[in-house]
Design a protein around this motif. Structure first.
Motif, short mmCIF file in Angstrom:
data_model
loop_
_atom_site.label_atom_id
_atom_site.label_comp_id
_atom_site.label_asym_id
_atom_site.label_seq_id
_atom_site.Cartn_x
_atom_site.Cartn_y
_atom_site.Cartn_z
N ILE A 5 -37.95 21.45 -23.91
CA ILE A 5 -36.89 20.93 -24.79
C ILE A 5 -36.52 19.52 -24.36
N GLY A 6 -36.57 18.59 -25.31
CA GLY A 6 -36.16 17.21 -25.05
C GLY A 6 -34.80 16.91 -25.65
N THR A 7 -34.52 17.54 -26.80
CA THR A 7 -33.25 17.34 -27.50
C THR A 7 -32.87 18.64 -28.19
N SER A 8 -31.60 19.03 -28.05
CA SER A 8 -31.08 20.20 -28.77
C SER A 8 -30.43 19.73 -30.06
N LEU A 9 -30.93 20.19 -31.18
CA LEU A 9 -30.42 19.73 -32.48
C LEU A 9 -29.25 20.60 -32.91
N THR A 10 -28.15 20.43 -32.18
CA THR A 10 -26.93 21.18 -32.44
C THR A 10 -26.16 20.56 -33.61
N THR A 11 -25.22 21.32 -34.15
CA THR A 11 -24.41 20.81 -35.26
C THR A 11 -23.26 19.93 -34.77
N THR A 12 -22.79 20.18 -33.56
CA THR A 12 -21.71 19.38 -32.97
C THR A 12 -21.93 19.30 -31.46
N GLY A 13 -21.27 18.33 -30.83
CA GLY A 13 -21.25 18.25 -29.38
C GLY A 13 -22.57 17.83 -28.77
N ASP A 14 -22.77 18.26 -27.53
CA ASP A 14 -23.90 17.87 -26.70
C ASP A 14 -25.24 18.19 -27.37
N THR A 15 -26.21 17.29 -27.17
CA THR A 15 -27.56 17.50 -27.71
C THR A 15 -28.62 17.47 -26.61
N SER A 16 -28.23 17.56 -25.38
CA SER A 16 -29.18 17.53 -24.27
C SER A 16 -29.89 18.89 -24.15
N PRO A 17 -30.93 18.98 -23.32
CA PRO A 17 -31.58 20.27 -23.10
C PRO A 17 -30.63 21.35 -22.58
N ALA A 18 -29.51 20.93 -21.95
CA ALA A 18 -28.54 21.90 -21.43
C ALA A 18 -27.93 22.75 -22.55
N SER A 19 -27.95 22.23 -23.78
CA SER A 19 -27.41 22.97 -24.93
C SER A 19 -28.50 23.71 -25.70
N GLY A 20 -29.63 23.94 -25.04
CA GLY A 20 -30.77 24.56 -25.71
C GLY A 20 -30.50 25.93 -26.28
N LEU A 21 -29.55 26.66 -25.68
CA LEU A 21 -29.23 28.00 -26.16
C LEU A 21 -27.76 28.12 -26.57
N ALA A 22 -27.17 27.01 -27.00
CA ALA A 22 -25.77 27.03 -27.47
C ALA A 22 -25.73 27.62 -28.88
N VAL A 23 -25.90 28.94 -28.96
CA VAL A 23 -26.10 29.59 -30.26
C VAL A 23 -24.92 29.41 -31.21
#
Length: 258
Positions: free
Chosen positions: A119-137
């Motif tokens: 994971i290089g970027t987490s395509l979240t709807t809000t907030g952090d987009t780093s790999p650390a948010s990879g499972l921010a369901v």
């Protein structure tokens, strides 16, 4: 050949490289080298019993990425983690990469990593987009069909991977047994044992590539249009001018003799 004719041709010949180089230099001045648009067709991971589809578009300017994703045919009323995966072959895994999980042939995120990377970027709807948010369901899109659009700042590594065509869009979350929910039919997730594998296994996948229409970046200089790069075209034009000028000079000399 007359000395004057030879001198004329020599003078024109020395000017041709200047003409050939002027095009790409001017083009570079008028465009941002780091700005480009990339597209991906998101195909289903069929071995995971997925029949959905999707598309992704990324407009990259420096480290700023405007991301648009459209999907259909995914699990209804369920969150779907989505990422830019980077650092491997820049391709989607074949079905042959699947392994037995809980006794069933399927493909996990880890199984696909040799092909699309981490994971290089987490395509979240809000907030952090780093790999650390990879499972921010709680911060990923939900539903069988969704439209995602967000402008985010990529890390230097992720931006470079996108720019160089080494990034892959992966949308996760499958319904392997078709019962309308994420369950433990495939066992626990390889990314988080607290989650079922269905929640994190890849569903859709597509490499990000430069658009094929119009002028495209040629890599080692200039742009391309219709299969002929600008430098070649201008060099050919310079040669044509050289030949035409030499011919015109010869005709003038013949006219004077007559």
């Amino acid at each position: 050949m007359n000395r004057i004719t030879a001198a004329c041709i020599a003078a024109l010949a020395t000017s041709v490289p200047v003409v050939a180089l002027a095009g790409p230099a001017a083009a570079d001045d008028m465009s941002h080298e780091d700005s480009r648009t990339l597209h991906a067709t998101l195909d289903p991971i069929k071995v995971n019993k997925v029949t959905g589809s999707g598309t992704a578009t990324v407009v990259l300017d420096g480290n700023q990425a405007h991301v648009t994703i459209h999907t259909s045919g995914l699990l209804k009323d369920a969150p779907h983690a989505q990422h830019f995966h980077i650092g491997a072959k820049g391709i989607c895994p074949p079905d042959s990469a699947a392994k037995k999980h809980n006794g069933l042939l399927s493909l996990t995120t880890t199984d696909g990593q040799p092909f699309y990377g981490m994971i290089g970027t987490s395509l979240t709807t809000t907030g952090d987009t780093s790999p650390a948010s990879g499972l921010a369901v709680d911060r990923f899109p939900k539903g069988s069909s969704f439209q995602y659009e967000r402008t985010i700042t990529l890390s230097a590594e992720a931006a470079e991977s996108v720019r160089e065509g080494n990034a892959v869009v992966v949308v996760h979350g499958i319904d392997y047994n078709g019962n309308g929910k994420y369950d433990d039919v495939l066992g626990a997730s390889d990314l988080d044992p607290k989650l079922p594998a269905e929640a994190t296994d890849p569903a859709l996948c597509g490499p990000l590539k430069m658009a094929a229409k119009g002028a495209v970046h040629a890599g080692e200089g200039g742009t391309q249009a219709g299969g002929l790069d600008y430098a070649t075209a201008t060099a050919a034009g310079g040669s044509a001018m050289l030949i035409a000028a030499a011919g015109a000079y010869t005709l003038r000399r013949r006219s004077r003799k007559n």
